[in-house]
Design an enzyme around this catalytic site. Structure first.
Site, PDB file in Angstrom:
ATOM      1  N   LYS A 185      18.967  34.498  38.976  1.00 35.97           N
ATOM      2  CA  LYS A 185      19.954  35.301  39.591  1.00 35.97           C
ATOM      3  C   LYS A 185      20.709  35.974  38.469  1.00 35.97           C
ATOM      4  O   LYS A 185      21.202  35.445  37.466  1.00 35.97           O
ATOM      5  CB  LYS A 185      21.026  34.313  40.358  1.00 35.97           C
ATOM      6  CG  LYS A 185      22.081  34.949  41.047  1.00 35.97           C
ATOM      7  CD  LYS A 185      23.194  34.060  41.510  1.00 35.97           C
ATOM      8  CE  LYS A 185      24.202  34.583  41.909  1.00 35.97           C
ATOM      9  NZ  LYS A 185      25.110  33.557  42.608  1.00 35.97           N
TER      10      LYS A 185
ATOM     11  N   ASP B   4      30.835  38.852  40.183  1.00 34.09           N
ATOM     12  CA  ASP B   4      30.570  38.544  41.588  1.00 34.09           C
ATOM     13  C   ASP B   4      32.096  38.426  42.052  1.00 34.09           C
ATOM     14  O   ASP B   4      32.793  37.315  41.970  1.00 34.09           O
ATOM     15  CB  ASP B   4      30.007  37.205  41.781  1.00 34.09           C
ATOM     16  CG  ASP B   4      30.052  36.958  43.351  1.00 34.09           C
ATOM     17  OD1 ASP B   4      30.270  37.965  44.197  1.00 34.09           O
ATOM     18  OD2 ASP B   4      29.933  35.712  43.594  1.00 34.09           O
TER      19      ASP B   4
ATOM     20  N   LYS C  88      36.873  36.578  46.660  1.00 30.95           N
ATOM     21  CA  LYS C  88      37.390  35.275  46.272  1.00 30.95           C
ATOM     22  C   LYS C  88      38.859  35.373  45.765  1.00 30.95           C
ATOM     23  O   LYS C  88      39.268  36.068  45.149  1.00 30.95           O
ATOM     24  CB  LYS C  88      36.574  35.204  44.812  1.00 30.95           C
ATOM     25  CG  LYS C  88      34.974  34.843  45.024  1.00 30.95           C
ATOM     26  CD  LYS C  88      34.370  34.529  43.727  1.00 30.95           C
ATOM     27  CE  LYS C  88      32.798  34.644  43.690  1.00 30.95           C
ATOM     28  NZ  LYS C  88      32.415  33.470  44.532  1.00 30.95           N
TER      29      LYS C  88
ATOM     30  N   ASP D 193      27.972  34.314  36.801  1.00 30.02           N
ATOM     31  CA  ASP D 193      26.849  34.180  37.866  1.00 30.02           C
ATOM     32  C   ASP D 193      25.692  34.862  37.498  1.00 30.02           C
ATOM     33  O   ASP D 193      24.948  34.820  38.380  1.00 30.02           O
ATOM     34  CB  ASP D 193      27.522  34.853  39.089  1.00 30.02           C
ATOM     35  CG  ASP D 193      27.234  34.605  40.422  1.00 30.02           C
ATOM     36  OD1 ASP D 193      26.616  33.435  40.528  1.00 30.02           O
ATOM     37  OD2 ASP D 193      27.637  35.291  41.444  1.00 30.02           O
TER      38      ASP D 193
ATOM     39  N   ASP E 232      30.183  36.984  50.130  1.00 33.07           N
ATOM     40  CA  ASP E 232      29.972  36.103  48.937  1.00 33.07           C
ATOM     41  C   ASP E 232      29.115  35.371  48.861  1.00 33.07           C
ATOM     42  O   ASP E 232      28.974  34.559  48.015  1.00 33.07           O
ATOM     43  CB  ASP E 232      31.347  35.345  48.955  1.00 33.07           C
ATOM     44  CG  ASP E 232      31.703  34.624  47.679  1.00 33.07           C
ATOM     45  OD1 ASP E 232      31.272  35.462  46.517  1.00 33.07           O
ATOM     46  OD2 ASP E 232      32.640  33.709  47.488  1.00 33.07           O
TER      47      ASP E 232
ATOM     48  N   GLU F 227      25.950  36.443  48.046  1.00 33.37           N
ATOM     49  CA  GLU F 227      25.297  37.597  47.888  1.00 33.37           C
ATOM     50  C   GLU F 227      24.129  37.423  46.953  1.00 33.37           C
ATOM     51  O   GLU F 227      23.050  37.904  46.850  1.00 33.37           O
ATOM     52  CB  GLU F 227      26.043  38.530  47.010  1.00 33.37           C
ATOM     53  CG  GLU F 227      26.310  38.436  45.652  1.00 33.37           C
ATOM     54  CD  GLU F 227      26.895  36.803  45.320  1.00 33.37           C
ATOM     55  OE1 GLU F 227      26.582  36.503  44.199  1.00 33.37           O
ATOM     56  OE2 GLU F 227      27.717  36.475  46.161  1.00 33.37           O
TER      57      GLU F 227
ATOM     58  N   ARG G  24      21.807  34.789  46.997  1.00 36.19           N
ATOM     59  CA  ARG G  24      20.384  34.618  47.643  1.00 36.19           C
ATOM     60  C   ARG G  24      19.799  36.007  48.138  1.00 36.19           C
ATOM     61  O   ARG G  24      18.695  36.066  48.408  1.00 36.19           O
ATOM     62  CB  ARG G  24      20.612  33.710  49.022  1.00 36.19           C
ATOM     63  CG  ARG G  24      21.720  34.225  49.876  1.00 36.19           C
ATOM     64  CD  ARG G  24      22.390  32.995  50.960  1.00 36.19           C
ATOM     65  NE  ARG G  24      23.177  32.305  50.111  1.00 36.19           N
ATOM     66  CZ  ARG G  24      23.614  31.004  50.329  1.00 36.19           C
ATOM     67  NH1 ARG G  24      23.309  30.577  51.650  1.00 36.19           N
ATOM     68  NH2 ARG G  24      24.409  30.347  49.613  1.00 36.19           N
TER      69      ARG G  24
END
Length: 578
Positions: A347, A352, A359, A372, A432, A434, A436
């Site tokens: 990933k 993010d 967030k 992330d 959030d 995202e 995946r």
């Protein structure tokens, strides 16, 4: 279905990909360190948007220092510990080794001999410090002049001599900490007893000690205005054997450690320095360094659009200043020697924000969302190590869908429906969740390379940290065979990994009323439903395992990336080679 509005790079091929001066380690373990790549810039000279045209023109005008990885000569020797001459002699002692007689003297022959040379100073000091060999205990003695070693350190190994790499890794880290504190230039590490260790265990112990020292001595000071230079120049590993086998083990430890350090540097770099384009450039540099075994292909947004990567591009749509780049490295092996093709998928969210589901609050950890992309850091670190090791018989595809998850009028909204490259539709009920979405298209792409096995690593869910705490990652797979392979590799590497259930009944909660699925389910079992989501994008003929590293990729204690996953991935790749 949502219309995707994605900015594309001016250049459409990997050959015209932008060159960014490296903000990461130039010198790690390759004799060809310090190379440069001549490539065209991403931004037109006439462009007014120059914030990310070159690495030093970042938001905040941050100009990272050169990475300062220590160059340490490591060797294995068989000499009397009393005869070793240097700054620090560190000895790992178990609780059994630390038992004393009625006169408070060590029963262990080696410690007894050292104590005798020191006129009882070792036993006296360790008694005063209540040293009993427990894990985490240590005592350091500064010795009077005239003795060969300036300091002796006793480091507790725990209840018994174990083959667990983490025990010896911790010993190496303790020796490194002592070396940094004393500004030592040369140290030696030995065990108080080796009788219970097999030949293979001695080799593994030496490798783990070397890794612990290399990682323990390293500090990422690129973003400090002032820092001390590392002083350690050499490490001797005593009493665990000599010869080609142990030398190869130590060399392996050096290669893997270089990959872990690269992974840590990538995670530590802030999002105003490490953009998707810079991450892609780092991948190109790995390929350039090992061009005889690693090839690279970088796809821009337009090329990803041609491949119908709607899930990935929907996440990237808002980040018009920092467009996405899809990274594909391939570690090659001669076709006549190839027995298997595998893929490592990471990933790669370089930042993010959460998107429209932004967030918020102290527990959101938005300030840490540079990490992330720790999955991408792990697979690129593994690529670095594999470029040095050059495994035979296995072709490894390393894939990262790099982008940012930001907010803009062009960005993905809650309720949008996006289409992955296999045609499956996803209702986005949470922007959030995202990672995946990017992994969906990355996994499909990996399967299209004809691979037989895939491991993906991702900082995917907070739920895995709730379940397993900060030290253990979660593994999810429907394949018992692949689970056994990867768990065995993790055990050898010393990284903690626990297999989690793939509870198929939970998939009901992921069904949409208007699309094939939603991208996140109810709060309960969040790590499981995330894994079940990813499974929808893996060919049934391909063995696949997902590792959720949200709990292990960052150390709250050290406030640094850990490089988790590199060692396990390299070990697993080698198990799939000849």
């Amino acid at each position: 279905m949502a219309t995707l509005r994605v900015s594309s790079a001016l250049a459409s091929s990997s050959s015209s990909f932008p060159h960014y001066p490296s903000v990461f380690t130039k010198c790690r373990s390759s004799p060809s360190w310090g190379f440069s790549i001549a490539v065209a810039p991403l931004c037109s000279r006439r462009s007014k948007r120059i914030a990310h045209c070159i690495a030093r023109d970042t938001l905040g005008l941050t100009q990272p220092n050169e990475s300062d990885v220590p160059k340490i000569s490591i060797g294995a020797k068989e000499i009397n510990l009393v005869e070793w001459k240097g700054d620090i002699l560190a000895i790992g002692a178990t609780e059994k080794d630390s038992i004393r007689d009625e006169n408070s003297k060590f029963k262990n022959p080696l410690l007894q001999k050292l104590d005798s040379e020191l006129n009882g100073l070792l036993s006296e000091a360790s008694s005063e410090e209540d040293f009993s060999g427990k894990s985490g205990q240590s005592v350091i003695l500064r010795l009077p002049g005239g003795l060969r070693s300036k300091r002796i350190a006793l480091v507790g190994l725990g209840s018994s001599t174990s083959s667990a790499p983490s025990v010896y890794h911790s010993l190496g880290e303790a020796a490194a900490a002592a070396a940094k504190s004393a500004q030592a230039s040369n140290i030696a590490v030995a065990l108080a007893s080796t009788d219970e260790l097999s030949v293979e265990s001695k080799l593994s112990s030496a490798s783990a000690i070397a890794t612990g020292v290399l990682l323990g001595i390293f500090e990422d000071n690129r973003f400090r205005s002032e820092s001390k230079k590392p002083t350690l120049e050499s490490l001797d590993i005593l009493g665990l054997g000599t010869g080609p086998e142990i030398e190869n083990k130590i060399k392996y430890a050096e290669h893997v450690s270089a990959g872990i350090i690269l992974g840590r540097e990538l995670v530590n770099a802030p999002a105003n320095v490490l953009t998707p384009a810079v991450l892609a450039e780092e991948a190109k540099k790995i390929a350039s360094t090992y061009s005889d075994v690693i090839s690279v292909n970088i796809l821009d947004a337009e090329q990803c659009k041609e491949l119908k990567m709607g899930a990935y591009l929907s996440v990237a749509a808002a980040a018009t200043e920092n467009p996405p780049y899809f990274i594909h490295l391939c570690v090659k092996t001669p076709s006549k020697e190839r027995k298997t093709k595998i893929a490592l998928v990471g990933k790669g969210l370089t930042f993010d924000s959460g998107g429209y589901n932004i967030k918020t609050g102290a527990r959101s950890l938005i300030e840490l969302m540079k990490y992330d992309m720790a999955g991408a850091a792990a697979v690129l670190g593994a690529a670095k190590a594999l470029g040095e090791i050059r495994p035979i018989g296995v072709e490894v595809h390393i894939i990262v869908a790099a982008c940012e998850n930001m907010i803009s009028g062009e960005g993905m909204r809650p309720g949008d429906i996006v289409t992955a490259s296999n045609g499956k539709t996803i209702e986005v009920n949470n922007t959030d969740a995202e990672g995946r979405l990017t992994l969906a298209d990355a996994l499909i792409y990996a399967c299209n390379q004809g691979v037989e096995k895939i491991i993906d690593l991702a900082t995917l869910t907070g739920a895995v940290k709730v379940a397993l705490g900060p030290s253990v990652a979660g593994a999810f797979t429907p394949s018992d065979d692949l689970a056994n392979e990867v768990l065995a590799a993790a055990e050898v590497s010393g990284e903690k990994l626990w297999r989690m259930p793939m509870e198929e009944s939970y998939w009901e909660s992921m069904k949409s009323g208007v699309a094939d699925m939603i991208n996140t389910g109810p709060g309960d079992g969040g790590a499981i439903t995330a894994a079940l989501f990813l499974k929808q994008f893996v060919d049934e003929k391909v063995q696949w395992l997902h590792i959720d590293i949200a709990s292990t990729a960052w150390s709250d204690k050290k406030k640094n990336g850990t490089g988790y996953g590199v060692s396990t991935l390299v070990e697993w790749v080698l198990k799939n080679s000849f």
